[in-house]
Design an enzyme around this catalytic site. Sequence first.
Site, PDB file in Angstrom:
ATOM      1  N   GLU A  16       0.799  -1.147   0.036  1.00 57.03           N
ATOM      2  CA  GLU A  16       0.035   0.136  -0.023  1.00 57.03           C
ATOM      3  C   GLU A  16       0.936   1.030  -0.030  1.00 57.03           C
ATOM      4  O   GLU A  16       2.001   1.401   0.717  1.00 57.03           O
ATOM      5  CB  GLU A  16      -0.894  -0.154   1.327  1.00 57.03           C
ATOM      6  CG  GLU A  16      -1.642   1.275   1.360  1.00 57.03           C
ATOM      7  CD  GLU A  16      -2.455   1.465   2.832  1.00 57.03           C
ATOM      8  OE1 GLU A  16      -3.508   2.057   2.860  1.00 57.03           O
ATOM      9  OE2 GLU A  16      -2.154   0.529   3.755  1.00 57.03           O
ATOM     10  N   LYS A  45      -9.511   2.986  -2.092  1.00 55.54           N
ATOM     11  CA  LYS A  45      -9.656   2.216  -1.079  1.00 55.54           C
ATOM     12  C   LYS A  45     -11.218   2.730  -0.225  1.00 55.54           C
ATOM     13  O   LYS A  45     -11.404   3.749  -0.029  1.00 55.54           O
ATOM     14  CB  LYS A  45      -8.599   2.794   0.046  1.00 55.54           C
ATOM     15  CG  LYS A  45      -8.704   2.014   1.607  1.00 55.54           C
ATOM     16  CD  LYS A  45      -7.544   2.513   2.283  1.00 55.54           C
ATOM     17  CE  LYS A  45      -7.136   1.734   3.390  1.00 55.54           C
ATOM     18  NZ  LYS A  45      -5.943   2.222   4.128  1.00 55.54           N
ATOM     19  N   CYS A  71      -5.578  -2.763   2.501  1.00 55.48           N
ATOM     20  CA  CYS A  71      -5.078  -2.845   3.991  1.00 55.48           C
ATOM     21  C   CYS A  71      -6.562  -2.849   4.857  1.00 55.48           C
ATOM     22  O   CYS A  71      -6.967  -3.980   5.235  1.00 55.48           O
ATOM     23  CB  CYS A  71      -4.470  -1.329   4.255  1.00 55.48           C
ATOM     24  SG  CYS A  71      -3.324  -1.498   5.845  1.00 55.48           S
TER      25      CYS A  71
END
Length: 259
Positions: free
Chosen positions: A45, A111, A145
């Site tokens: 990431e 994200k 994540c």
Amino acid sequence: MKQQELNIAIVQTSLVWENPERNRENFSKKFKSLSEKVDLIILPEMFTTGFTMSPGNIKYEEGQKTLDWMLMEAKNQNAAIVGSILFFENGHFFNRLFFVEANGTISKYDKRHTFTLAGEDRVYKAGTESLIIDYKGFRINPMICYDLRFPVWARNTQNYDVLIYVANWPKPRIRAWDILLKARAIENMSYAIGVNRCGTDEAGFVYSGHSAVYDCLGEQMVFATEETICFTTLNKNHIDTTRDKLKFLEDRDEFTLKL
């Protein structure tokens, strides 16, 4: 072109804080050292900056520079490259994942679950759409994540074969990373790949790696704690055979996700 095997390389490494040029240079050097022919290279990431909450420190054009670099390296390596970066667009900062193929095809995912504990939700705009990529006979669902903590977002309603999580997941909560990554593989009957960074960032957070690959039964195929490049092969027949024998996905609950 469809194929039964997908050869992947996982790059687990430390990152240079808020320095896209240095990070691109470092990754280019690592790519030159690849000892095996691969179809897909997976990076952590925010691999050009680290998990910074000060995106204004980075020049707006750096996101496009990194995307251009990914296109160049994908062509050079004749492999797809996936990872997330800080990206500025239409007045907003995004933690944006790009999946770049050697033929120049670009797919993107923003994200969905920005990390509120660190204030990511206050500086980065969250995404609203998932992404499924058809690549060489494999259906791939890439995420970032904190998304790992939310199983509904990953629920396998689209018949994907591979989950990918790129991360900056700190050492104090690494046990959760290990358990959740394995759980996502088992409950979705897919490969689950987690690529984390290692080292210490400028905010003082320590990262212990634990990049890993699990098959659709939760068997660990790869696990790393040091700075390294790991190689493994995913097998489509293994997924199809296991799902045909164990029809667990057919018993899943139906639901509609509101955003």
